[in-house]
Scaffold this motif. Structure first.
Motif, PDB file in Angstrom:
ATOM      1  N   VAL A 186       0.859  -1.181   0.000  1.00  0.00           N
ATOM      2  CA  VAL A 186       0.000   0.000   0.000  1.00  0.00           C
ATOM      3  C   VAL A 186       0.898   1.234   0.000  1.00  0.00           C
ATOM      4  O   VAL A 186       1.824   1.346   0.801  1.00  0.00           O
ATOM      5  N   ASP A 187       0.624   2.140  -0.919  1.00  0.00           N
ATOM      6  CA  ASP A 187       1.481   3.303  -1.135  1.00  0.00           C
ATOM      7  C   ASP A 187       0.631   4.570  -1.136  1.00  0.00           C
ATOM      8  O   ASP A 187      -0.352   4.657  -1.882  1.00  0.00           O
ATOM      9  N   ALA A 188       1.002   5.542  -0.323  1.00  0.00           N
ATOM     10  CA  ALA A 188       0.250   6.797  -0.240  1.00  0.00           C
ATOM     11  C   ALA A 188       0.143   7.480  -1.602  1.00  0.00           C
ATOM     12  O   ALA A 188      -0.881   8.083  -1.927  1.00  0.00           O
ATOM     13  N   LYS A 189       1.189   7.363  -2.413  1.00  0.00           N
ATOM     14  CA  LYS A 189       1.178   8.013  -3.729  1.00  0.00           C
ATOM     15  C   LYS A 189       0.206   7.346  -4.692  1.00  0.00           C
ATOM     16  O   LYS A 189      -0.112   7.905  -5.734  1.00  0.00           O
ATOM     17  N   ASN A 190      -0.242   6.140  -4.354  1.00  0.00           N
ATOM     18  CA  ASN A 190      -1.143   5.400  -5.233  1.00  0.00           C
ATOM     19  C   ASN A 190      -2.491   5.103  -4.563  1.00  0.00           C
ATOM     20  O   ASN A 190      -3.237   4.248  -5.012  1.00  0.00           O
ATOM     21  N   SER A 191      -2.792   5.820  -3.452  1.00  0.00           N
ATOM     22  CA  SER A 191      -3.990   5.531  -2.658  1.00  0.00           C
ATOM     23  C   SER A 191      -5.005   6.660  -2.669  1.00  0.00           C
ATOM     24  O   SER A 191      -4.646   7.837  -2.746  1.00  0.00           O
ATOM     25  N   VAL A 192      -6.258   6.238  -2.529  1.00  0.00           N
ATOM     26  CA  VAL A 192      -7.371   7.130  -2.219  1.00  0.00           C
ATOM     27  C   VAL A 192      -8.028   6.547  -0.971  1.00  0.00           C
ATOM     28  O   VAL A 192      -8.161   5.325  -0.847  1.00  0.00           O
TER      29      VAL A 192
END
Length: 183
Positions: A6-12
């Motif tokens: 899980v990556d903040a740059k790829n998350s909503v």
């Protein structure tokens, strides 16, 4: 589907129907609220966009005030379908962020959370269910929904795991901002 970390740059962050008038009926709502607020605060630090749905506001009231205060810049969707994905514009708005991972909290696990997440998986999103951030009136219904989502390909996690995955590294200015949220 193979999931990446899980990556903040790829998350909503998706907050489903955590509404004032529904809250008293939800088992363990105070802990669901706590987990949601932790994710919301960490999401703000990491620049994670947030969408908030509200099911039939006339009957269930607005989103919990603490969530509204924390997520003042979130995009809100009023809905009557149990699946947010069935509402016009919802999936397009989600796709407009250009992110594949959807971190999900909300109620009720066996109704709106389940149906929305199944539709998100169908739309090729990686769905991360925050176990301590979802609930139902009946805990057994929550557990059945979680099992069904696991079988459908969702990842089952918790708020603290997601926050640490978003943060990735200790001894940074970002970690120092995150630490009070998880303590």
């Amino acid at each position: 589907m193979v999931f990446s970390n899980v990556d903040a740059k790829n998350s909503v962050l998706l907050v489903i129907d955590l509404q004032e008038l529904l809250a008293p009926a939800i088992k363990d709502f105070p802990n669901i609220l706590k987990s949601t607020l932790q994710l919301a605060q960490a999401g703000i630090i990491h620049g994670v966009p947030c969408l908030v749905t509200e099911q039939y506001v006339k009957g269930l009231g607005e989103t919990n005030q603490q969530i509204k205060n924390t997520l003042s810049n979130a995009t809100y969707f009023h809905k009557t379908y149990f699946s947010a994905c069935a509402e016009p514009g919802f999936v397009d708005t989600l796709k407009s962020h250009g992110k594949k991972q959807v971190v999900v909290v909300g109620t009720e696990a066996h109704v709106c959370v389940l149906q929305t997440c199944l539709d998100l998986i169908e739309n090729d999103f990686e769905v991360i269910i925050v176990y301590d951030g979802v609930g139902s009136r009946n805990p057994q219904h929550k557990n059945l929904a979680i099992e069904q989502l696991r079988q459908a390909g969702a990842v089952i996690s918790c708020a603290e795991i997601v926050i640490f995955q978003w943060t990735k590294k200790a001894a940074t200015p970002t970690f120092k901002k995150i630490l009070p949220i998880i303590k």
